[in-house]
Write an enzyme that holds these catalytic residues in place. Structure first.
Site, PDB file in Angstrom:
ATOM      1  N   ASP A 116       2.823  -9.070   2.991  1.00  0.00           N
ATOM      2  CA  ASP A 116       2.696  -8.770   1.559  1.00  0.00           C
ATOM      3  C   ASP A 116       4.032  -9.045   0.853  1.00  0.00           C
ATOM      4  O   ASP A 116       5.092  -8.616   1.345  1.00  0.00           O
ATOM      5  CB  ASP A 116       2.318  -7.285   1.430  1.00  0.00           C
ATOM      6  CG  ASP A 116       1.929  -6.887   0.018  1.00  0.00           C
ATOM      7  OD1 ASP A 116       1.429  -7.750  -0.724  1.00  0.00           O
ATOM      8  OD2 ASP A 116       2.104  -5.698  -0.320  1.00  0.00           O
ATOM      9  N   GLU A 157       1.836 -16.354  -5.971  1.00  0.00           N
ATOM     10  CA  GLU A 157       1.633 -15.557  -7.197  1.00  0.00           C
ATOM     11  C   GLU A 157       2.090 -16.342  -8.416  1.00  0.00           C
ATOM     12  O   GLU A 157       3.168 -16.927  -8.423  1.00  0.00           O
ATOM     13  CB  GLU A 157       2.403 -14.230  -7.098  1.00  0.00           C
ATOM     14  CG  GLU A 157       2.257 -13.363  -8.360  1.00  0.00           C
ATOM     15  CD  GLU A 157       2.780 -11.930  -8.179  1.00  0.00           C
ATOM     16  OE1 GLU A 157       2.760 -11.408  -7.050  1.00  0.00           O
ATOM     17  OE2 GLU A 157       3.207 -11.341  -9.188  1.00  0.00           O
ATOM     18  N   HIS A 161      -3.354  -7.658  -7.277  1.00  0.00           N
ATOM     19  CA  HIS A 161      -2.357  -6.678  -6.808  1.00  0.00           C
ATOM     20  C   HIS A 161      -2.411  -5.453  -7.717  1.00  0.00           C
ATOM     21  O   HIS A 161      -3.078  -5.455  -8.749  1.00  0.00           O
ATOM     22  CB  HIS A 161      -0.959  -7.298  -6.862  1.00  0.00           C
ATOM     23  CG  HIS A 161      -0.695  -8.250  -5.735  1.00  0.00           C
ATOM     24  ND1 HIS A 161       0.275  -8.027  -4.790  1.00  0.00           N
ATOM     25  CD2 HIS A 161      -1.291  -9.419  -5.394  1.00  0.00           C
ATOM     26  CE1 HIS A 161       0.274  -9.018  -3.921  1.00  0.00           C
ATOM     27  NE2 HIS A 161      -0.669  -9.888  -4.261  1.00  0.00           N
ATOM     28  N   SER A 169      -4.401   0.176  -7.146  1.00  0.00           N
ATOM     29  CA  SER A 169      -4.680   1.585  -6.849  1.00  0.00           C
ATOM     30  C   SER A 169      -5.291   2.282  -8.059  1.00  0.00           C
ATOM     31  O   SER A 169      -4.990   1.939  -9.209  1.00  0.00           O
ATOM     32  CB  SER A 169      -3.386   2.310  -6.427  1.00  0.00           C
ATOM     33  OG  SER A 169      -3.119   2.052  -5.064  1.00  0.00           O
ATOM     34  N   ASP A 180      -2.065   0.206  -2.075  1.00  0.00           N
ATOM     35  CA  ASP A 180      -1.023   0.883  -1.302  1.00  0.00           C
ATOM     36  C   ASP A 180      -0.774   2.293  -1.847  1.00  0.00           C
ATOM     37  O   ASP A 180      -0.874   3.293  -1.143  1.00  0.00           O
ATOM     38  CB  ASP A 180       0.267   0.041  -1.362  1.00  0.00           C
ATOM     39  CG  ASP A 180       1.379   0.623  -0.497  1.00  0.00           C
ATOM     40  OD1 ASP A 180       1.110   1.588   0.240  1.00  0.00           O
ATOM     41  OD2 ASP A 180       2.513   0.121  -0.552  1.00  0.00           O
ATOM     42  N   THR A 181      -0.488   2.365  -3.150  1.00  0.00           N
ATOM     43  CA  THR A 181      -0.108   3.642  -3.766  1.00  0.00           C
ATOM     44  C   THR A 181      -1.129   4.759  -3.486  1.00  0.00           C
ATOM     45  O   THR A 181      -0.737   5.890  -3.170  1.00  0.00           O
ATOM     46  CB  THR A 181       0.050   3.439  -5.291  1.00  0.00           C
ATOM     47  OG1 THR A 181       1.132   2.527  -5.500  1.00  0.00           O
ATOM     48  CG2 THR A 181       0.335   4.735  -6.013  1.00  0.00           C
TER      49      THR A 181
HETATM   50  P1  13P Z   1      -0.610  -0.433  -5.814  1.00  0.00           P
HETATM   51  O1  13P Z   1       0.791   0.013  -6.066  1.00  0.00           O
HETATM   52  O2  13P Z   1      -1.455  -0.347  -7.049  1.00  0.00           O
HETATM   53  O3  13P Z   1      -1.259   0.264  -4.672  1.00  0.00           O
HETATM   54  O4  13P Z   1      -0.557  -1.999  -5.436  1.00  0.00           O
HETATM   55  C1  13P Z   1      -0.272  -2.402  -4.124  1.00  0.00           C
HETATM   56  C2  13P Z   1       0.001  -3.867  -4.020  1.00  0.00           C
HETATM   57  O5  13P Z   1      -0.229  -4.653  -4.908  1.00  0.00           O
HETATM   58  C3  13P Z   1       0.548  -4.336  -2.729  1.00  0.00           C
HETATM   59  O6  13P Z   1       0.862  -5.686  -2.760  1.00  0.00           O
HETATM   60  O1  G3H Z   2       3.560  -4.186  -3.768  1.00  0.00           O
HETATM   61  C1  G3H Z   2       4.250  -3.562  -2.979  1.00  0.00           C
HETATM   62  C2  G3H Z   2       3.591  -2.732  -1.942  1.00  0.00           C
HETATM   63  O2  G3H Z   2       3.078  -1.558  -2.511  1.00  0.00           O
HETATM   64  C3  G3H Z   2       4.530  -2.488  -0.789  1.00  0.00           C
HETATM   65  O3  G3H Z   2       5.463  -1.509  -1.097  1.00  0.00           O
HETATM   66  O4  G3H Z   2       7.574  -2.657  -0.520  1.00  0.00           O
HETATM   67  O5  G3H Z   2       7.490  -0.172  -0.761  1.00  0.00           O
HETATM   68  O6  G3H Z   2       6.424  -1.297   1.205  1.00  0.00           O
HETATM   69  P1  G3H Z   2       6.838  -1.400  -0.248  1.00  0.00           P
HETATM   70 ZN    ZN Z   3       1.507  -6.337  -4.712  1.00  0.00          ZN
END
Ligand code: 13P
Ligand code: G3H
Ligand code: ZN
Length: 317
Positions: free
Chosen positions: A81, A133, A210, A213, A255-256
């Site tokens: 990612d 992207e 992306h 959440s 992720d969030t």
């Molecule tokens: P969120 O912060 O909305 O979960 O997005 C995660 C993300 O885009 C990871 O690449």
């Molecule tokens: O977009 C970013 C993801 O939420 C990953 O977060 O870089 O803190 O692991 P991180």
């Molecule tokens: Zn992202």
């Protein structure tokens, strides 16, 4: 079973979206596999640069390989990612990843194309596919913090040229979302008008959303009631996922929300059990709650119940 991201996209395009979930530790891996198997959903595990260095990149690889043995039914891809160029090459050469994201969206149009093209050539030579992207989301990303005024939506007029010249296999688009727990500060919402324009110039091409959440208000309230301070957190309405998938969004990054589940479980547990200092009881609660969260999210994405169809598709290949 680890499959290519491309296979999952072929199965899902136009019908539903594949959940792409970030993981960092053992408990998340257990909950993630459990939730996906319970809801019979294909999924993407994604590892950020920060996740790869939190313990060790080899630790995450070992956890995922072991989970694959514990859950033989699971069908998933492994994805980097928000990679920079160097991390992309490391993942491409590791032999473990299905796909990488090169995030050169902070470069100008020509720079973004050139960087993406180099990664695409290296990845394709080893059978991996590449997400790139175009446009910039607001919020905090791996190696770039983007303020709201610098964030800008993907320009549909540039999308086709970008894909053709960079050779990328899927495209992350900026359509109004942002990373983290504080999205949509004003009256913003998903820009379906922009998404629809992008799909018109890139029919059949997998798009990635992306910053998806949902930041459930109930979760935020429970965290705050247990001592947290997350005033004003807001996210994407999960009921919009299927509409986005019909417009070409095939991968949705989350992720969030998983971090919020972790925070709620741990804050509540230790508030309710102040005498506790063993991490296993709370770890078990988290694994169960995370699995429940993943299964519910897959229903919103439309990926729940799709595992048999993917298995049948793989058997024909
Ligand atoms: P969120 O912060 O909305 O979960 O997005 C995660 C993300 O885009 C990871 O690449
Ligand atoms: O977009 C970013 C993801 O939420 C990953 O977060 O870089 O803190 O692991 P991180
Ligand atoms: Zn992202």
């Amino acid at each position: 079973m680890i499959v290519t991201t491309k296979t999952l996209f072929e199965a899902a395009y136009g019908k539903y979206a594949i959940g792409a979930y970030n993981i960092n530790n053992l408990e998340q891996v257990m909950g993630l596999f459990r939730g996906n198997v319970e809801s019979q959903a294909p999924f993407i595990i994604q590892l950020s640069k920060g996740a790869r260095t939190y313990t060790h990149k080899k630790m995450l690889e070992a956890l995922i390989k072991t989970a694959d043995e514990i859950f033989p039914e699971a069908i998933f891809a492994v994805h980097l990612d928000h990679g920079d160029e160097e991390t992309c090459y490391d993942c491409i050469n590791s032999g473990f990843y299905s796909s990488v994201m090169i995030d050169a969206s902070h470069e100008d149009f020509e720079g973004n194309i050139a960087t993406t093209r180099r990664v695409v050539e290296a990845a394709h030579a080893k059978g991996l596919v590449v997400e790139a992207e175009l446009g910039q989301l607001g919020g905090v990303e791996e190696h770039v913090a983007v303020s709201e005024d610098r964030a800008h939506l993907t320009d549909p007029a540039q999308a086709r040229e970008f894909v053709e010249r960079s050779g990328c296999d899927s495209l992350a688009v900026a359509i109004g979302t942002s990373h983290g727990a504080f999205k949509f500060s004003g009256s913003q919402s998903l820009r379906f008008d922009v998404l629809s324009e992008i799909q018109k110039v890139l029919p059949g091409f997998p798009l990635v959303m992306h910053g998806s959440s949902s930041v459930p208000q109930e979760e935020v309230e429970r965290i705050n009631a247990a001592g947290g301070k997350l005033a004003g957190a807001k996210g994407v309405d999960a009921d919009q996922f299927l509409r986005a998938s019909q417009l070409g969004v095939t991968k949705i990054n989350i992720d969030t929300d998983g971090r919020l589940v972790w925070t709620r479980v741990h804050r509540e547990f230790f508030m309710q059990h102040p005498e506790q200092f063993d991490f296993r009881p709370v770890g078990k609660v988290f694994i169960a709650e995370y699995a429940k969260f993943i299964a519910a999210k897959n229903v919103k994405l439309g990926s729940a119940g799709q595992l048999e169809a993917i298995r049948a598709m793989l058997a024909k290949k």
